[in-house]
Scaffold this motif. Sequence first.
Motif, short mmCIF file in Angstrom:
data_model
loop_
_atom_site.label_atom_id
_atom_site.label_comp_id
_atom_site.label_asym_id
_atom_site.label_seq_id
_atom_site.Cartn_x
_atom_site.Cartn_y
_atom_site.Cartn_z
N TRP A 192 -0.10 -5.11 1.55
CA TRP A 192 -1.30 -5.92 1.33
C TRP A 192 -2.56 -5.09 1.58
CZ3 TRP A 192 -3.75 -9.96 4.94
CH2 TRP A 192 -4.68 -10.72 4.25
N SER A 204 -3.71 -2.95 -1.40
CA SER A 204 -4.45 -3.72 -2.41
C SER A 204 -5.82 -4.15 -1.89
CB SER A 204 -3.65 -4.94 -2.84
OG SER A 204 -2.47 -4.53 -3.48
N GLU A 248 -9.34 -2.23 -3.34
CA GLU A 248 -9.61 -3.26 -4.35
C GLU A 248 -10.30 -2.70 -5.59
OE1 GLU A 248 -11.45 -7.73 -4.62
OE2 GLU A 248 -12.21 -6.39 -3.07
N ASN A 249 -11.29 -1.86 -5.41
CA ASN A 249 -12.05 -1.32 -6.55
C ASN A 249 -11.74 0.15 -6.83
OD1 ASN A 249 -13.49 -3.78 -6.96
ND2 ASN A 249 -14.70 -3.29 -5.14
N HIS A 274 -7.10 4.23 -7.81
CA HIS A 274 -5.78 4.61 -7.28
C HIS A 274 -4.97 3.42 -6.77
CE1 HIS A 274 -7.06 8.73 -7.64
NE2 HIS A 274 -8.13 8.48 -6.90
N ARG A 275 -5.59 2.25 -6.70
CA ARG A 275 -4.95 1.09 -6.10
C ARG A 275 -3.60 0.77 -6.74
NH1 ARG A 275 -6.86 -4.93 -6.90
NH2 ARG A 275 -5.42 -4.69 -8.61
N ASP A 276 -3.57 0.59 -8.04
CA ASP A 276 -2.33 0.16 -8.69
C ASP A 276 -1.24 1.21 -8.57
OD1 ASP A 276 -3.55 -2.22 -9.36
OD2 ASP A 276 -4.00 -1.62 -11.42
N GLN A 277 -1.60 2.48 -8.74
CA GLN A 277 -0.60 3.54 -8.66
C GLN A 277 -0.03 3.63 -7.24
OE1 GLN A 277 -1.98 7.55 -9.40
NE2 GLN A 277 0.09 8.37 -9.48
N ALA A 281 -0.01 1.29 -4.89
CA ALA A 281 0.77 0.08 -4.60
C ALA A 281 2.13 0.15 -5.27
CB ALA A 281 0.00 -1.16 -5.05
N GLU A 282 2.15 0.63 -6.52
CA GLU A 282 3.43 0.71 -7.24
C GLU A 282 4.38 1.69 -6.56
OE1 GLU A 282 5.93 2.58 -10.34
OE2 GLU A 282 3.85 2.74 -11.00
N TRP A 286 5.62 0.04 -3.18
CA TRP A 286 6.59 -1.05 -3.36
C TRP A 286 7.89 -0.57 -4.00
CZ3 TRP A 286 6.45 -4.83 -0.29
CH2 TRP A 286 5.24 -5.34 0.18
N ARG A 287 7.83 0.49 -4.81
CA ARG A 287 9.06 1.07 -5.37
C ARG A 287 9.91 1.66 -4.24
NH1 ARG A 287 9.82 6.07 -6.29
NH2 ARG A 287 7.64 6.56 -6.67
#
Length: 172
Positions: free
Chosen positions: A59, A62, A66-67, A70-73, A75-76, A79-80
């Motif tokens: 959490w 993210s 937030e802005n 690099h957030r999505d990469q 996080a992915e 979580w992977r």
Amino acid sequence: MHSRVQKSDVELAGDDLFNFAIDREDIKSLTALLPKESECKPEAIEYELQLLKIISTGWSISFFLENSPHRDQLAEIFWRLIHEFSGTLSETTQLMTGKDINYFQILNDRLDMYVDSLNKKPDAKEPAAVIGPEFARFCGSGDDVFAVMTGSRMFIMTMARVKEFLKKIGLK
């Protein structure tokens, strides 16, 4: 000659955050501080602390990024790695106990329950004020002040450490 694949800074950060999330030293310390007056079993506290630490780490990625591009990469990647770890843990548990569990699904369910609780209390000044009682409920007694404080402490500590880490490596 073997070629060595270099990991990107984001991949290295994902590895570091994964290792932080599954490290149990702070969990053991918090569990050891639990007074005998607590209504919750230490085993339940320890189990739920691990879930909460993993969820709070994910959490935090993210939230604090937030802005960030690099957030999505990140996080992915995180979580992977948690998904892979969960699969191994689920298989090991099944071999040892004969019980079929899905640790990753348990994490997803807990995350959904924490988010749902936060959504039901949008006026809460601090998320930890909502997370602590939910944590205690998962441990067996939503009224156990010691469990509430332990869950709140884990959430706050995890958020602070992830924020500090992201800032240190220049992603925050």
